[in-house]
Design a protein around this motif. Structure first.
Motif, short mmCIF file in Angstrom:
data_model
loop_
_atom_site.label_atom_id
_atom_site.label_comp_id
_atom_site.label_asym_id
_atom_site.label_seq_id
_atom_site.Cartn_x
_atom_site.Cartn_y
_atom_site.Cartn_z
N MET A 158 4.52 0.40 1.78
CA MET A 158 5.85 0.40 1.16
C MET A 158 6.92 0.73 2.19
O MET A 158 8.07 0.32 2.04
CB MET A 158 5.89 1.39 -0.01
CG MET A 158 5.17 0.92 -1.27
SD MET A 158 5.51 -0.79 -1.78
CE MET A 158 7.26 -0.72 -2.17
N HIS A 159 6.55 1.46 3.24
CA HIS A 159 7.51 1.72 4.32
C HIS A 159 8.01 0.40 4.91
O HIS A 159 9.21 0.20 5.10
CB HIS A 159 6.86 2.59 5.40
CG HIS A 159 7.73 2.78 6.60
ND1 HIS A 159 8.73 3.73 6.64
CD2 HIS A 159 7.77 2.12 7.79
CE1 HIS A 159 9.34 3.65 7.82
NE2 HIS A 159 8.78 2.69 8.53
N ILE B 152 3.77 5.59 -8.26
CA ILE B 152 5.23 5.50 -8.23
C ILE B 152 5.69 4.89 -6.90
O ILE B 152 5.00 4.96 -5.90
CB ILE B 152 5.82 6.92 -8.44
CG1 ILE B 152 7.31 6.88 -8.72
CG2 ILE B 152 5.50 7.83 -7.26
CD1 ILE B 152 7.85 8.26 -9.16
N GLY B 153 6.87 4.25 -6.93
CA GLY B 153 7.47 3.76 -5.68
C GLY B 153 6.90 2.43 -5.20
O GLY B 153 6.64 2.24 -4.02
N LEU C 229 11.52 -3.71 6.35
CA LEU C 229 11.63 -5.11 6.80
C LEU C 229 12.14 -6.01 5.68
O LEU C 229 12.72 -7.06 5.95
CB LEU C 229 10.26 -5.64 7.24
CG LEU C 229 9.49 -4.84 8.28
CD1 LEU C 229 8.13 -5.46 8.52
CD2 LEU C 229 10.27 -4.75 9.59
N GLY C 230 11.86 -5.62 4.45
CA GLY C 230 12.20 -6.48 3.31
C GLY C 230 11.08 -7.49 3.06
O GLY C 230 10.30 -7.83 3.95
N ALA D 159 0.82 -1.22 0.00
CA ALA D 159 0.00 0.00 0.00
C ALA D 159 0.86 1.27 0.00
O ALA D 159 1.86 1.37 0.70
CB ALA D 159 -0.93 -0.01 1.22
N ARG D 160 0.47 2.21 -0.84
CA ARG D 160 1.12 3.52 -0.87
C ARG D 160 0.18 4.62 -1.32
O ARG D 160 0.59 5.76 -1.54
CB ARG D 160 2.37 3.48 -1.76
CG ARG D 160 2.12 3.00 -3.18
CD ARG D 160 3.44 2.64 -3.85
NE ARG D 160 3.28 2.20 -5.23
CZ ARG D 160 2.96 0.96 -5.58
NH1 ARG D 160 2.74 0.03 -4.66
NH2 ARG D 160 2.86 0.65 -6.85
#
Ligand SMILES: NC(=[NH2+])NCCC[C@H](N)C(=O)O
Ligand SMILES: [Mn+2]
Ligand SMILES: [Mn+2]
Length: 301
Positions: free
Chosen positions: A197-198, A245-246, A203-204, A176-177
């Motif tokens: 996305m954070h 994006i991202g 965490l990967g 989610a972003r």
């Protein structure tokens, strides 16, 4: 994967949003070689063809506030729910090809007839947790997760004659972003597990998938993967109607699919929002097929 048979259901739906072309998603994914790819993994594939989709409604015909093409979307959802239910009863794995993400309403309705505690992995840039009251667009593809939780208009929540289809504690959102205000509130209120996305950065993907699998393993009797191609970064999946994006990378997505394959917990899947008109030489459909390969156990060695 427990089932040896996979049944492909195409849903050429574009009425859950306003950009044309996503109705061609099932064709593009077939053209990218989904059947051959999965046959190589020794599955028996049956292609059920496409669900019939009604007509786009003119704005003035729309009966209800902020729910575009409500009637056609809910009719297609009923058809898809019956089809998914029928496929499960044959013992095959339902693999649904979208179409925009509004089709998840029908997929989850059909699944929920067969699973009391269905888990859902929602791989997406968005939460798709809007209702007519919170949606900035009136597009139903921004609402399927809310509808499946029993929140929203009765024509969407009531598909297949019961509601809710799933429980908030059985849902995991990954990637989610882009969340609207009402969606954020709902996530907090219902305590839905979200890896934004954070968390993907921090965490990967390995840790996120380990946690997700561990979390869903004991509480569910089946797990559905609802993969919106816009969960991936638009660089890797440009053919989507609402790119953000991202996003999650191609490699991270393969890793996620490979870990799900190892877990042997996925009992159904859908790949949605492939829009060949916006794509670059069918790249996004090809990415979808490659990810299906990993989900169904493809390995290099
Ligand atoms: N399945 C999707 N691509 N959903 C995008 C939803 C975008 C936005 N949140 C909306 O409700 O309109
Ligand atoms: Mn999305
Ligand atoms: Mn979505």
């Amino acid at each position: 994967m427990a089932a040896e048979k996979i049944n492909i259901i195409g849903v050429p739906m574009d009425l859950g949003q306003t950009r044309r072309g996503v109705d061609m998603g099932p064709s593009a994914i077939r053209y990218a070689g989904v059947v051959e790819r999965l046959e190589n993994l020794h599955f028996t594939i049956e292609d059920s063809g496409d669900i019939k989709i009604g007509k786009r409604e003119k704005a003035m015909e729309e009966p209800l506030y902020n729910l575009k093409n409500l009637k056609a979307v809910s009719e297609a959802s009923e058809l898809l729910a019956s089809k998914v239910d029928e496929v499960i009863k044959t013992g095959a794995f339902p693999l649904v090809l979208g179409g925009d993400h509004s089709i998840a309403i029908g997929t989850l309705a059909g699944l929920a007839k067969n699973y009391k505690n269905l888990g859902v992995i929602w791989y997406d840039a968005h939460g798709d947790l809007n209702t007519a009251d919170t949606s900035p667009s009136g597009n139903i593809h921004g609402m399927p997760l809310a509808a499946s939780l029993g929140i929203g208009d009765e024509s969407l929540t009531g598909i297949a004659g019961f509601s809710p289809k799933i429980k908030p504690e059985n849902v995991v959102i990954i990637g989610a972003r882009s969340l609207d205000e009402g969606e954020r509130e709902l996530i907090k209120e219902k305590g839905i597990r979200v890896y934004t996305m954070h968390e993907v950065d921090r965490l990967g993907m390995t840790r996120i998938m380990e946690e997700t699998i561990e979390y869903l393993k004991d509480r569910t009797d089946g797990v559905h993967l609802s993969l919106d191609l816009d969960g991936l970064d638009p660089h890797d999946a440009p053919g989507v109607g609402t790119p953000v994006i991202g996003g999650i990378s191609y490699r991270e997505s393969h890793l996620a699919m490979e870990m799900l394959a190892e877990s042997e917990m996925i009992t159904s899947a859908e790949f949605v929002e492939v829009n060949p008109i916006l794509d670059e030489r069918n790249k996004t459909a090809s990415v979808a097929v490659a990810l299906m390969g990993s989900l169904f156990g493809e390995k290099l060695l």
